[in-house]
Design an enzyme around this catalytic site. Sequence first.
Site, PDB file in Angstrom:
ATOM      1  N   MET A   9       0.851  -1.193   0.000  1.00 31.27           N
ATOM      2  CA  MET A   9       0.000   0.000   0.000  1.00 31.27           C
ATOM      3  C   MET A   9       0.894   1.253   0.000  1.00 31.27           C
ATOM      4  O   MET A   9       1.865   1.307  -0.723  1.00 31.27           O
ATOM      5  CB  MET A   9      -0.947  -0.002   1.210  1.00 31.27           C
ATOM      6  CG  MET A   9      -1.698  -1.301   1.379  1.00 31.27           C
ATOM      7  SD  MET A   9      -3.083  -1.448   0.237  1.00 31.27           S
ATOM      8  CE  MET A   9      -3.696  -3.047   0.751  1.00 31.27           C
ATOM      9  N   SER A  10       0.573   2.183   0.881  1.00 36.76           N
ATOM     10  CA  SER A  10       1.293   3.459   0.834  1.00 36.76           C
ATOM     11  C   SER A  10       2.701   3.401   1.398  1.00 36.76           C
ATOM     12  O   SER A  10       3.416   4.411   1.354  1.00 36.76           O
ATOM     13  CB  SER A  10       0.491   4.539   1.561  1.00 36.76           C
ATOM     14  OG  SER A  10      -0.658   4.846   0.810  1.00 36.76           O
ATOM     15  N   MET A  11       3.130   2.250   1.901  1.00 38.76           N
ATOM     16  CA  MET A  11       4.564   2.118   2.200  1.00 38.76           C
ATOM     17  C   MET A  11       5.363   2.320   0.913  1.00 38.76           C
ATOM     18  O   MET A  11       6.537   2.700   0.975  1.00 38.76           O
ATOM     19  CB  MET A  11       4.870   0.748   2.786  1.00 38.76           C
ATOM     20  CG  MET A  11       4.263   0.530   4.159  1.00 38.76           C
ATOM     21  SD  MET A  11       5.044  -0.836   5.051  1.00 38.76           S
ATOM     22  CE  MET A  11       4.433  -2.268   4.149  1.00 38.76           C
ATOM     23  N   THR A  12       4.729   2.060  -0.222  1.00 36.74           N
ATOM     24  CA  THR A  12       5.360   2.334  -1.519  1.00 36.74           C
ATOM     25  C   THR A  12       5.923   3.747  -1.576  1.00 36.74           C
ATOM     26  O   THR A  12       6.998   3.985  -2.141  1.00 36.74           O
ATOM     27  CB  THR A  12       4.322   2.166  -2.639  1.00 36.74           C
ATOM     28  OG1 THR A  12       3.660   0.912  -2.499  1.00 36.74           O
ATOM     29  CG2 THR A  12       4.958   2.285  -4.014  1.00 36.74           C
ATOM     30  N   LYS A  13       5.162   4.691  -0.999  1.00 35.47           N
ATOM     31  CA  LYS A  13       5.592   6.099  -1.041  1.00 35.47           C
ATOM     32  C   LYS A  13       6.985   6.273  -0.432  1.00 35.47           C
ATOM     33  O   LYS A  13       7.785   7.078  -0.906  1.00 35.47           O
ATOM     34  CB  LYS A  13       4.598   6.977  -0.270  1.00 35.47           C
ATOM     35  CG  LYS A  13       3.203   7.048  -0.860  1.00 35.47           C
ATOM     36  CD  LYS A  13       2.281   7.876   0.031  1.00 35.47           C
ATOM     37  CE  LYS A  13       0.952   8.176  -0.625  1.00 35.47           C
ATOM     38  NZ  LYS A  13       0.057   6.998  -0.741  1.00 35.47           N
TER      39      LYS A  13
END
Lengths: 446, 446
Positions: free
Chosen positions: A160-164
């Site tokens: 999820m937003s750990m991608t960021k």
Amino acid sequence: MSYSISRLVPLVAGTALGLSAMVTDVHAQADGFLSAQESDPRVMGWMEGFPPPPELRITNPDSVFFSFPRMRWSVCHLREFLPTEQVSRGLGAPTPLEYALDDGIDAVTFRPLRGDVEEMTWEESLWANYTDGILILHRGRIVYERYFGCLEEAGQHAAMSMTKSFTGTLAEMLVAEGTLDDTALVQDIIPELEVSAFGSATVRQVMDMTTAFEFSEDYGDPNAAIWVYNAAASPFPRAADYTGPNGYFEFLQTVGPDPDGLEHGVEFHYRTPNSDVLGWIISRVSGMEVTELLSERIWSRMGAEQDAYMTVDGVGTPFAGGGLSAGLRDLGRFGQIVLNGGEWQGEQLIPAAAIDSIRGGGSLEAFAAAGYADLAGGSYRGQWWIFNNAHGAFAARGVHGQTIYIDPTAEMVIVRFASYPIAFNSRIDPTSLPAYQAVAEYLMAQ
Amino acid sequence: MSYSISRLVPLVAGTALGLSAMVTDVHAQADGFLSAQESDPRVMGWMEGFPPPPELRITNPDSVFFSFPRMRWSVCHLREFLPTEQVSRGLGAPTPLEYALDDGIDAVTFRPLRGDVEEMTWEESLWANYTDGILILHRGRIVYERYFGCLEEAGQHAAMSMTKSFTGTLAEMLVAEGTLDDTALVQDIIPELEVSAFGSATVRQVMDMTTAFEFSEDYGDPNAAIWVYNAAASPFPRAADYTGPNGYFEFLQTVGPDPDGLEHGVEFHYRTPNSDVLGWIISRVSGMEVTELLSERIWSRMGAEQDAYMTVDGVGTPFAGGGLSAGLRDLGRFGQIVLNGGEWQGEQLIPAAAIDSIRGGGSLEAFAAAGYADLAGGSYRGQWWIFNNAHGAFAARGVHGQTIYIDPTAEMVIVRFASYPIAFNSRIDPTSLPAYQAVAEYLMAQ
């Protein structure tokens, strides 16, 4: 043939909708949802059988593959629903992580934030948080590792937003190396964004999400930006009369200024399109897709056990704001490298200055404007969350409970994959953040 | 919103249409197509830029991603267009293959079948065949290895119908181990196929493609079975009024008897749905998807360098007839195991009886009925092509030039990935089969 938009919505809902964040806890209590044990995908039997009977199928778009409890299966199987790009580990042998398992951790207790619960054990917190995978590294060695639900050690889970934080770390690396100027205006690097609100922001404002732009998340309004973003992101065949933007980059060009006249650099607002802009910037500067750069600079150099992958839009652009799926221990390797100040097995994989920039944090004033109750006093820097707590902890975070939590004082890295029924971390932090602190203190006392 | 079927066709054309075979050379000469050098994807610049300019984009469905010359890029990037499932290599260290490179191979000459060319060198044949990757193993060591176009050693290439030989090998393994009875009727294993022409065939007839059933490949008839098959296979959102079968398994249930009254077991006809039936059979018998079984029995045990993957239909069924993509050297490992009679580094990965069954060949009479000019005297067994030539060679084959060619007499395995402009191997065999024989004789003389 007709094609209703209502059938398309579930398709793309997981892409961006599920990756937004909200400040306040306005949604339903988790109470009333099936428990973690009850909703275990192996208990539910999702996708079992050849073919699975209709009631056990999770398909796209015929069922809402990213709604609870189906989502508890889907988080390990995103590539089976969506086109993806590989993040190659290369062809060498993986570098094993050392083990020093500590069987005392399960009994560590803590007091959850808010609520009526006086005390909870670490092990209880895993169930409370619908954990799919949990790894604790202490002084570089694995002291705790468990898998639940859909996840196995040889599997990948949606980050999820750990991608960021991966996108942000790559940007910080380019800044530290002098190939990206974080004081430059976005439009000077991406001329296509001169027409957009992003054009006049600095690279740093994008990295730290202090940009100001119009981005309605009014899900009841079919013309709201969140829906335009969702539709742009879809990699699927489009209706013949679709006239909206195609892909992340076209969407970004449609983004207008903040309707209330807010200027860039004043307030932190956690909005995923910033990460897409940043992905565009690092690709333009490096000449590589985010997937390629991530492989070349990190994944192929850290002894990863598994390839990772990223979802792509309809023109092949990786989703820099939320598209990554990866293995639990590989995220542990990355977290350990960041904790090490960028050093990994004798090599400086990430410039120390890049890590220093992240750990130094972002604007406290800008962050306070966002009003996160459980993160008060924190900041956001280079697409990482900085807690500014006593241990100097910072984290990559994603909806439904994803985290890489780094505690430099305790020399501890925690990686958690989860599939909590509700997206918002404001629901999950009360049984997570104090648990991490308690384990940190436990490990420091060993 | 309207949604025309003509826009959907390019989507799925590559799935099944491109994986059918035709006997005779009725299509355009390759003459007139761009040469291998001219059509190199790196020369064409496909998908370069952030974002790629419209004229360099290869997307699905806005361009025909599987037509030449775009196809020369797409064969290395199928997962970027389609949902896929991983074929895991596991988490261990890859087992390196030994090298004994032979720089004399490029100059080996041969006479192409038919045509006016008197003599061609091995190296010239690589260009003539639009080769993307070529590997030659002799006595278990790599004597030749080259990459072209879209392929690199750390990349995967579409295996096309070579997939069938993996499916067939898994079936032969289950037969050899006694868990699958190849004399059983399909309907006794898959009751859902009692309504289909396949129900009354034996497992062996399916394995050897001597089944008889109605399967029109009249591409001009929108109701032809090939189009129903294509539509069923699509993993993409369907038009609201779509009433056809969803997925490979539902399609197979619609298949009627041969309209001319042909019985099972009489004639070989190369038709991909047989492989889908076989995939269903091995999943029902083993309790595992083809991807899982392939990983557990082969991929995770052969020291593979890379994961492979398979495309899936809309209900998550891997395409057992053509969905595999994999790395060049990993196919070399598999070919070497087959050449070794199933043994790999001291372990019997594949029962010797399974390999013996394949090498023993299928019915010559049934095969002759299909009238393959360049394969006269051959047969088809367990989803492998048996040449019955002087060297006892046999092969996995896929359209556009894919092959794993195994020559037991020369102790040689050749793996070739290619993207020849025309699908049919009848166009590619004339500069391939005699080249393989010439290299075999060269290596035997060393």
